[in-house]
Design a protein around this motif. Structure first.
Motif, PDB file in Angstrom:
ATOM      1  N   ASP A  77      52.535  51.003  98.850  1.00  0.00           N
ATOM      2  CA  ASP A  77      51.578  50.368  97.790  1.00  0.00           C
ATOM      3  C   ASP A  77      52.577  50.031  96.606  1.00  0.00           C
ATOM      4  O   ASP A  77      53.889  50.340  96.796  1.00  0.00           O
ATOM      5  CB  ASP A  77      50.687  51.525  97.133  1.00  0.00           C
ATOM      6  N   LYS A  92      52.824  50.161  92.611  1.00  0.00           N
ATOM      7  CA  LYS A  92      51.969  50.567  91.549  1.00  0.00           C
ATOM      8  C   LYS A  92      52.166  49.772  90.219  1.00  0.00           C
ATOM      9  O   LYS A  92      51.425  49.708  89.166  1.00  0.00           O
ATOM     10  CB  LYS A  92      52.359  52.086  91.312  1.00  0.00           C
ATOM     11  N   GLY A  96      46.403  50.905  89.331  1.00  0.00           N
ATOM     12  CA  GLY A  96      45.802  51.617  90.402  1.00  0.00           C
ATOM     13  C   GLY A  96      46.423  51.226  91.635  1.00  0.00           C
ATOM     14  O   GLY A  96      46.366  51.780  92.869  1.00  0.00           O
ATOM     15  N   TYR A 134      45.585  62.581 100.897  1.00  0.00           N
ATOM     16  CA  TYR A 134      46.755  61.354 100.585  1.00  0.00           C
ATOM     17  C   TYR A 134      47.990  61.879 100.055  1.00  0.00           C
ATOM     18  O   TYR A 134      47.940  62.171  98.742  1.00  0.00           O
ATOM     19  CB  TYR A 134      46.043  60.440  99.699  1.00  0.00           C
ATOM     20  N   ASN A 179      46.259  62.497  96.527  1.00  0.00           N
ATOM     21  CA  ASN A 179      44.975  62.104  96.231  1.00  0.00           C
ATOM     22  C   ASN A 179      44.155  62.892  96.958  1.00  0.00           C
ATOM     23  O   ASN A 179      44.474  63.047  98.315  1.00  0.00           O
ATOM     24  CB  ASN A 179      45.067  60.626  96.150  1.00  0.00           C
ATOM     25  N   ARG A 196      41.431  61.479  98.639  1.00  0.00           N
ATOM     26  CA  ARG A 196      40.626  60.289  99.071  1.00  0.00           C
ATOM     27  C   ARG A 196      41.436  59.180  99.743  1.00  0.00           C
ATOM     28  O   ARG A 196      42.818  59.499  99.686  1.00  0.00           O
ATOM     29  CB  ARG A 196      39.722  59.669  97.704  1.00  0.00           C
ATOM     30  N   GLY A 208      43.536  55.958  99.801  1.00  0.00           N
ATOM     31  CA  GLY A 208      44.119  55.055  98.687  1.00  0.00           C
ATOM     32  C   GLY A 208      43.396  53.881  98.733  1.00  0.00           C
ATOM     33  O   GLY A 208      42.928  53.015  99.580  1.00  0.00           O
ATOM     34  N   ASP A 209      43.226  53.125  97.604  1.00  0.00           N
ATOM     35  CA  ASP A 209      42.968  51.799  97.358  1.00  0.00           C
ATOM     36  C   ASP A 209      44.127  50.948  96.694  1.00  0.00           C
ATOM     37  O   ASP A 209      44.627  51.366  95.436  1.00  0.00           O
ATOM     38  CB  ASP A 209      41.823  51.940  96.300  1.00  0.00           C
ATOM     39  N   PRO A 210      44.786  50.223  97.120  1.00  0.00           N
ATOM     40  CA  PRO A 210      44.706  49.140  98.323  1.00  0.00           C
ATOM     41  C   PRO A 210      44.817  49.804  99.751  1.00  0.00           C
ATOM     42  O   PRO A 210      44.548  49.168 100.828  1.00  0.00           O
ATOM     43  CB  PRO A 210      45.388  48.110  98.100  1.00  0.00           C
ATOM     44  N   GLU A 211      45.331  50.891 100.082  1.00  0.00           N
ATOM     45  CA  GLU A 211      45.752  51.318 101.424  1.00  0.00           C
ATOM     46  C   GLU A 211      44.645  51.285 102.374  1.00  0.00           C
ATOM     47  O   GLU A 211      45.027  51.137 103.250  1.00  0.00           O
ATOM     48  CB  GLU A 211      46.396  52.628 101.435  1.00  0.00           C
TER      49      GLU A 211
END
Ligand code: AMP
Ligand code: GLY
Length: 438
Positions: free
Chosen positions: A216, A218, A230, A277, A293, A295, A297-300
């Motif tokens: 990602d 950041k 994010g 994550y 994390n 949950r 990932g966002d964008p992953e």
């Protein structure tokens, strides 16, 4: 089967798409009128946030009225507020850990202590603080090479790095005082040098199935400068590694996720069901943990769900039933770039109309994020990320080119994209950095 997707970003848009693709009925809970989710959902409700008892009850009632059998939670806030706990109590299965386990994300201090207690050797030197006492001495102990982290959720924006965001020790101590004034505890830790990557694993309570490694970005601006966000975009490679990582490094990250999942079970006695994550840094002293994390990932999520070769509904069922089988991903590269309002990360400029020319589909996919579909049919931006463009191909270079071609068809005022993500020159820079570090 009836699934309820919680969350209304691009991550939830692709989750809903993957569920609908395999014939599941999708229902959703949105905090913004995401046009993609609205289109895919049999029914949806809009809520303001996830932190009132009234809202939580409204969500549970909605799920019961739609005979939802499995809930998939995208963002961290509902996890932090114990939404998973509430659903399990009603007999509804959830992909996403209960509140106690979500501390792996919601408290940086909890996570560092867990690693210490179970002798998982992946943390930088660190100390937790609930008052300013000792902060100055600890910064000196780290030779002024430190990072200050708010010990709670701040959408990826609670971290300040010395030499980048904090130019002097006085600025560092000022940031500590700001956090305390907002009733925040904090962690000060050693600043690490290396290359960051993520390894996410599906977890059914005991078994893990690892996803491809992914990187990602950041920082808000090109060349990795500016405030933390994010996430501005991400890429993965066709061999499921990254150009700057070797097999030993990937094996080490996998082992850390496995050790952490089993430490969580021993520590709490509760099974972790969801996505774990790990945000890691490859350093000269091996793989170190930056954060966890609880949950996707966002964008992953947009990269990796685009490559998923197993039916996503059956992955979710395997997680909640505790019989997860190895999840397969296609051997292709992927590139995702976010379109964000100008100033995102510090001082965003929202309320623009996002204009989407459908010809983007020749090259890429598009997933809507924090935008609103208005009654007029217009799509307006907010102060957060607007839409993610994702492309896959045999190489990162080809996927990046397709992603950029897709982006040409999206326009609007005051929009910004980090075009350097996944470009050869940035990847080359990471390779050189890692050669120097190793
Ligand atoms: P986090 O929210 O913990 O992922 O931190 C956000 C970003 O801050 C990370 O992606 C890193 O770029 C940076 N960061 C966090 N912890 C460290 C550390 N110990 N050393 C260097 N950079 C860090
Ligand atoms: N991409 C980082 C995150 O989802 O927090």
């Amino acid at each position: 089967m009836n699934f309820l997707v919680i969350g209304s970003g691009a991550r939830e848009h692709i989750m809903a798409e993957k569920l609908a693709d395999v014939g599941a009925n999708v229902f959703s809970v949105l905090t913004n009128s995401n046009p993609g989710l609205i289109h895919l959902s049999k029914n949806y409700i809009l809520v303001k946030s996830y932190n009132s008892v009234k809202t939580i009850n409204k969500i549970i009632d909605f799920a019961l009225s739609e005979s939802v059998e499995c809930v998939v939670i995208g963002p961290e806030d509902p996890l932090a507020n114990g939404l998973a706990d509430k659903f399990w109590k009603k007999g509804i299965s959830v992909v996403g850990p209960v509140k106690e386990l979500a501390q792996i994300e919601t408290s940086k201090g909890f996570t560092r202590d867990l690693l210490d207690k179970y002798e998982i050797d992946a943390s930088p030197r660190f100390k937790r603080f609930n008052n300013i006492e000792g902060s100055s001495d600890f910064i000196d102990k780290l030779d002024g090479e430190y990072v200050i982290k708010f010990d709670g959720l701040m959408g990826g924006k609670g971290v300040r790095v010395s030499g980048e965001h904090l130019k002097t020790k006085a600025e560092g101590l000022e940031y500590c005082k700001n956090l305390l004034a907002n009733s925040g505890n904090y962690v000060i830790e050693e600043k690490l040098y290396g290359e960051e990557f993520s390894l996410m694993s599906f977890c059914d309570g005991s078994k893990l199935s690892h996803m491809p490694t992914i990187q990602d970005h950041k920082r808000a601006y090109e060349n990795d400068i500016g405030p933390n966000t994010g996430g501005m975009g991400s890429y993965s490679d066709s061999n499921h590694s990254l150009p700057f990582l070797n097999d030993n490094e990937i094996a080490a990250a996998r082992e850390i996720n496995e050790q952490v999942a089993s430490a969580l079970l021993r520590h709490t006695g509760i099974e972790y069901k969801g996505i774990l994550y790990g945000g890691f840094m490859a350093t000269k002293n091996g793989i170190k943990l930056i954060e966890y994390n609880a949950r996707f990932g966002d964008p992953e999520a947009m990269n990796l769900l685009s490559l998923l070769d197993t039916d996503f509904a059956s992955v979710c069922c395997g997680i909640v039933e505790g019989n997860l089988e190895s999840v397969k991903f296609r051997n292709e590269a992927s590139v995702c770039k976010y379109i964000v309002p100008e100033g995102y990360g510090s001082n965003p400029n929202p309320d623009a109309t996002l204009i989407v020319d459908e010809r983007y589909k020749k090259f890429s996919n598009l997933y809507y994020a924090a935008v609103n579909l208005e009654n007029s049919g217009n799509i307006t931006t907010t102060s957060s990320r607007a839409a993610a463009i994702v492309a896959t191909s045999s190489t990162i270079e080809k996927a990046e080119e397709k992603c950029e071609k897709g982006l040409e068809y999206i326009s609007g005022d005051n929009l910004f994209v980090r075009h350097d993500i996944a470009k050869s020159h940035l990847i080359e820079k990471r390779l050189k950095n890692m050669e120097k570090i190793r």
